[in-house]
Enzyme design. Structure first.
Site, PDB file in Angstrom:
ATOM      1  N   GLU A 149       0.887  -1.174   0.000  1.00 35.14           N
ATOM      2  CA  GLU A 149       0.000   0.000   0.000  1.00 35.14           C
ATOM      3  C   GLU A 149       0.916   1.212   0.000  1.00 35.14           C
ATOM      4  O   GLU A 149       1.485   1.567   1.034  1.00 35.14           O
ATOM      5  CB  GLU A 149      -0.881  -0.007   1.255  1.00 35.14           C
ATOM      6  CG  GLU A 149      -1.853  -1.179   1.331  1.00 35.14           C
ATOM      7  CD  GLU A 149      -3.068  -1.013   0.432  1.00 35.14           C
ATOM      8  OE1 GLU A 149      -3.222   0.049  -0.193  1.00 35.14           O
ATOM      9  OE2 GLU A 149      -3.862  -1.961   0.348  1.00 35.14           O
ATOM     10  N   CYS A 159      -2.318   9.004   2.357  1.00 38.20           N
ATOM     11  CA  CYS A 159      -1.970   8.464   1.047  1.00 38.20           C
ATOM     12  C   CYS A 159      -3.034   8.829   0.026  1.00 38.20           C
ATOM     13  O   CYS A 159      -2.727   9.133  -1.121  1.00 38.20           O
ATOM     14  CB  CYS A 159      -1.809   6.949   1.143  1.00 38.20           C
ATOM     15  SG  CYS A 159      -3.194   6.145   1.933  1.00 38.20           S
TER      16      CYS A 159
HETATM   17  P1  NAP Z   1       8.318   4.935   4.703  1.00 41.84           P
HETATM   18  O1  NAP Z   1       9.443   5.824   4.994  1.00 41.84           O
HETATM   19  O2  NAP Z   1       8.366   4.101   3.503  1.00 41.84           O
HETATM   20  O3  NAP Z   1       8.146   4.020   5.994  1.00 41.84           O
HETATM   21  C1  NAP Z   1       7.128   3.047   6.099  1.00 41.84           C
HETATM   22  C2  NAP Z   1       7.667   1.862   6.847  1.00 41.84           C
HETATM   23  O4  NAP Z   1       8.639   1.218   6.026  1.00 41.84           O
HETATM   24  C3  NAP Z   1       8.391   2.214   8.138  1.00 41.84           C
HETATM   25  O5  NAP Z   1       8.174   1.192   9.084  1.00 41.84           O
HETATM   26  C4  NAP Z   1       9.845   2.246   7.703  1.00 41.84           C
HETATM   27  O6  NAP Z   1      10.732   1.982   8.753  1.00 41.84           O
HETATM   28  C5  NAP Z   1       9.872   1.111   6.711  1.00 41.84           C
HETATM   29  N1  NAP Z   1      10.932   1.226   5.712  1.00 41.84           N
HETATM   30  C6  NAP Z   1      11.454   2.326   5.148  1.00 41.84           C
HETATM   31  N2  NAP Z   1      12.374   2.003   4.230  1.00 41.84           N
HETATM   32  C7  NAP Z   1      12.433   0.649   4.221  1.00 41.84           C
HETATM   33  C8  NAP Z   1      13.202  -0.296   3.486  1.00 41.84           C
HETATM   34  N3  NAP Z   1      14.088   0.089   2.573  1.00 41.84           N
HETATM   35  N4  NAP Z   1      13.025  -1.610   3.732  1.00 41.84           N
HETATM   36  C9  NAP Z   1      12.119  -2.006   4.640  1.00 41.84           C
HETATM   37  N5  NAP Z   1      11.357  -1.168   5.374  1.00 41.84           N
HETATM   38  C10 NAP Z   1      11.514   0.144   5.159  1.00 41.84           C
HETATM   39  O7  NAP Z   1       6.946   5.692   4.588  1.00 41.84           O
HETATM   40  P2  NAP Z   1       6.356   6.773   5.589  1.00 41.84           P
HETATM   41  O8  NAP Z   1       7.089   8.029   5.315  1.00 41.84           O
HETATM   42  O9  NAP Z   1       6.333   6.255   6.984  1.00 41.84           O
HETATM   43  O10 NAP Z   1       4.833   6.838   5.102  1.00 41.84           O
HETATM   44  C11 NAP Z   1       4.412   7.725   4.143  1.00 41.84           C
HETATM   45  C12 NAP Z   1       4.160   7.025   2.833  1.00 41.84           C
HETATM   46  O11 NAP Z   1       3.245   5.963   3.020  1.00 41.84           O
HETATM   47  C13 NAP Z   1       3.515   7.947   1.827  1.00 41.84           C
HETATM   48  O12 NAP Z   1       4.072   7.742   0.560  1.00 41.84           O
HETATM   49  C14 NAP Z   1       2.063   7.489   1.842  1.00 41.84           C
HETATM   50  O13 NAP Z   1       1.356   7.830   0.683  1.00 41.84           O
HETATM   51  C15 NAP Z   1       2.202   6.035   2.062  1.00 41.84           C
HETATM   52  N6  NAP Z   1       0.960   5.446   2.588  1.00 41.84           N
HETATM   53  C16 NAP Z   1       0.214   4.634   1.784  1.00 41.84           C
HETATM   54  C17 NAP Z   1      -0.987   4.117   2.233  1.00 41.84           C
HETATM   55  C18 NAP Z   1      -1.845   3.243   1.369  1.00 41.84           C
HETATM   56  O14 NAP Z   1      -2.761   2.622   1.878  1.00 41.84           O
HETATM   57  N7  NAP Z   1      -1.610   3.169   0.062  1.00 41.84           N
HETATM   58  C19 NAP Z   1      -1.412   4.416   3.520  1.00 41.84           C
HETATM   59  C20 NAP Z   1      -0.635   5.245   4.314  1.00 41.84           C
HETATM   60  C21 NAP Z   1       0.567   5.748   3.833  1.00 41.84           C
HETATM   61  P3  NAP Z   1      11.526   3.191   9.496  1.00 41.84           P
HETATM   62  O15 NAP Z   1      10.513   4.080  10.085  1.00 41.84           O
HETATM   63  O16 NAP Z   1      12.320   2.459  10.501  1.00 41.84           O
HETATM   64  O17 NAP Z   1      12.340   3.842   8.420  1.00 41.84           O
END
Ligand code: NAP
Length: 452
Positions: free
Chosen positions: A227, A261
């Site tokens: 997602e 998102c």
């Molecule tokens: P993020 O930086 O990608 O982090 C999300 C999760 O992934 C965190 O637990 C993070 O851990 C982990 N993570 C980051 N890089 C990783 C990697 N290379 N390998 C494995 N795990 C990794 O995203 P965010 O900034 O928290 O969230 C915002 C994003 O989520 C936006 O793009 C938003 O649109 C999207 N989102 C999508 C939905 C949907 O349903 N489509 C819903 C909500 C949010 P750490 O915190 O330890 O880095």
């Protein structure tokens, strides 16, 4: 390191060491072992525990909302609202799970078969900070009812939410080795995915994280649900009351300080309404969305989740203006705290980065479309395909446009919403798979065919 930093003040509140590799491996061992007994519990028993979890989420709503306000700056009332939908999700799967898991008889050529719906094993969940409770609920509630077990790695700025959720589930009767929270670092995720005791992964987060997890999951042939981000179009065809439309669409965009998102990040307005729409939305966001303390229920615009997040969005706005976009409102970073003024941009063209990127903050972009066809073309000219919305007064016309938009879900005369019983998810670079509703329980399910 997992850290709690108050984004309204910048104060560092708590630091927690990451789990060691040995601790992560032990946590995997627990959910693997837990699966052998959890899958054998009658579905009605699992559903009853999930129903009890719903009650505990409701009882602890104030506590959870206060944690989210501290950790990622969510407005306190929005935090309570988020827990409300979490309760709905747990109740939905507790109430409907048993029927959704019932055997499905199938007439086949020369005989009969039955599809039985079984769990597949221990799963990894990787979750984001923007909806610390809701995102976890979407993944956890259906899978607990189905009989899978869960290792949960939350965002590193949300350790208290992560712990509070684990406490609720365990207090509700979910065994300690059926749901395990780990403070693993994201760099440890590849080794978790390489471990044969983990059979699937669901990640909600950014595109780069999705690519990394999908790559590792692919290398290890593990089922994946992603997602990811979105830059949802919102198409205004016409309006019986433009002030009402402006207020409703601005509210949808500014929800969660623009960090949803499926927020309507690109507003596409037909030419005859465009000028008036832009003037009114610029005035409305400036007057109404004034920054304030997220713990104060009267506040309309809280900080973003962190200084880094606010700097990044302010940078995207600055770059758009440098590349030729017009700033109609806001645009300034406010310190101390992770604040950014509510912002309106127009004249964003395909040559600019902002046209193709997700802007994860309180920024409205408005585009002019000559007619319905051009509105659809602009809507679809995006790498993302999460949600979309169509606004107007003619139901048939709105439905026609909805069918042409490339998105996983389209809402008519509403935007940015979600409900427990409606499947949620995207296409294109917004992800793979669905959560919520009947579809949400099927992703990590073995639909086993038995030829009778
Ligand atoms: P993020 O930086 O990608 O982090 C999300 C999760 O992934 C965190 O637990 C993070 O851990 C982990 N993570 C980051 N890089 C990783 C990697 N290379 N390998 C494995 N795990 C990794 O995203 P965010 O900034 O928290 O969230 C915002 C994003 O989520 C936006 O793009 C938003 O649109 C999207 N989102 C999508 C939905 C949907 O349903 N489509 C819903 C909500 C949010 P750490 O915190 O330890 O880095």
């Amino acid at each position: 390191m997992y850290t709690v930093t108050n984004p309204a003040t910048g104060e560092l509140v708590e630091e927690i060491e990451n789990a060691t590799d040995e601790e992560v491996s032990a946590a995997i061992g627990r959910v693997h072992l837990g699966y052998s007994s959890w899958r054998r519990r009658p579905v009605a028993e699992r559903a009853k525990i999930v129903s009890r979890a719903a009650e505990l989420f409701a009882e602890r709503a104030d506590e959870l909302a206060a944690i989210m306000t501290l950790e990622m700056g969510k407005r306190i009332n929005e935090g309570r609202g988020e827990v409300g939908i979490v309760v709905d999700i747990f109740n939905y799967y507790a109430d409907n799970g048993p029927a959704l898991l019932a055997d499905e008889p199938l007439e086949i050529r020369g005989g009969a078969a039955v599809i039985v719906k079984q769990p597949i094993g221990a799963l990894l969940g990787v979750m984001p900070w923007n909806f610390p409770c809701y995102q976890v609920a979407r993944f956890v509630a259906p899978n607990l009812v189905l009989g899978n077990t869960i290792l949960l790695k939350h965002a590193s700025i949300c350790p208290r939410s992560a712990q509070a959720i684990a406490d609720i589930l365990h207090d509700a009767g979910v065994p300690e080795d059926v749901y395990v929270n780990t403070f693993a670092a994201s760099r440890q995720v590849p080794s978790i995915l390489a471990d044969p005791r983990i059979v699937g992964v669901s990640l909600t987060g950014s595109e780069p994280a999705g690519i990394s997890v999908a790559t590792e999951a692919g290398r290890n042939l593990k089922k994946t649900v992603l997602e990811l981000g979105g830059s949802d179009p919102l198409i205004v065809l016409d309006s019986a009351d433009l002030d009402e439309t402006v207020q409703a669409t601005a509210t949808a965009r500014m929800r969660n300080c623009g960090q949803s998102c499926n927020a309507p990040k690109r507003m596409i307005v037909l030419a005859d309404l465009y000028d008036e729409f832009v003037d009114r939305i610029a005035k409305h966001v400036t007057d109404f969305f004034q920054p304030g303390d997220p713990a104060d229920p009267a506040t309309k615009l809280p900080p973003l989740a962190s200084d880094a997040a606010a700097d990044e969005v302010a940078g995207q706005v600055r770059k758009a203006v440098e590349q030729g976009a017009t700033l109609r409102a806001g645009g300034n970073r406010i310190t101390p705290g992770a604040y950014l003024e509510a912002t309106v941009l127009t004249d964003v063209t395909p040559e600019m980065d902002a046209y193709h990127e997700e802007i994860f903050g309180p920024v409205v972009m408005v585009f002019r479309a000559a007619d319905e066809g051009e509105a659809v073309a602009i809507a679809n000219d995006s790498p993302f395909g999460l949600g979309a919305s169509v606004w107007g007064t003619d139901a048939e016309r709105m439905r026609r446009v909805a069918e042409q938009v490339e998105a996983g879900m389209v809402y008519l005369n509403r935007a940015g919403g979600s409900s427990a019983d409606l499947p949620f998810g995207g296409i294109k670079r917004s992800g793979i798979g669905r959560e919520l509703g009947p579809a949400g329980i099927e992703e990590f399910m073995n639909k086993k065919s038995i030829r009778l």
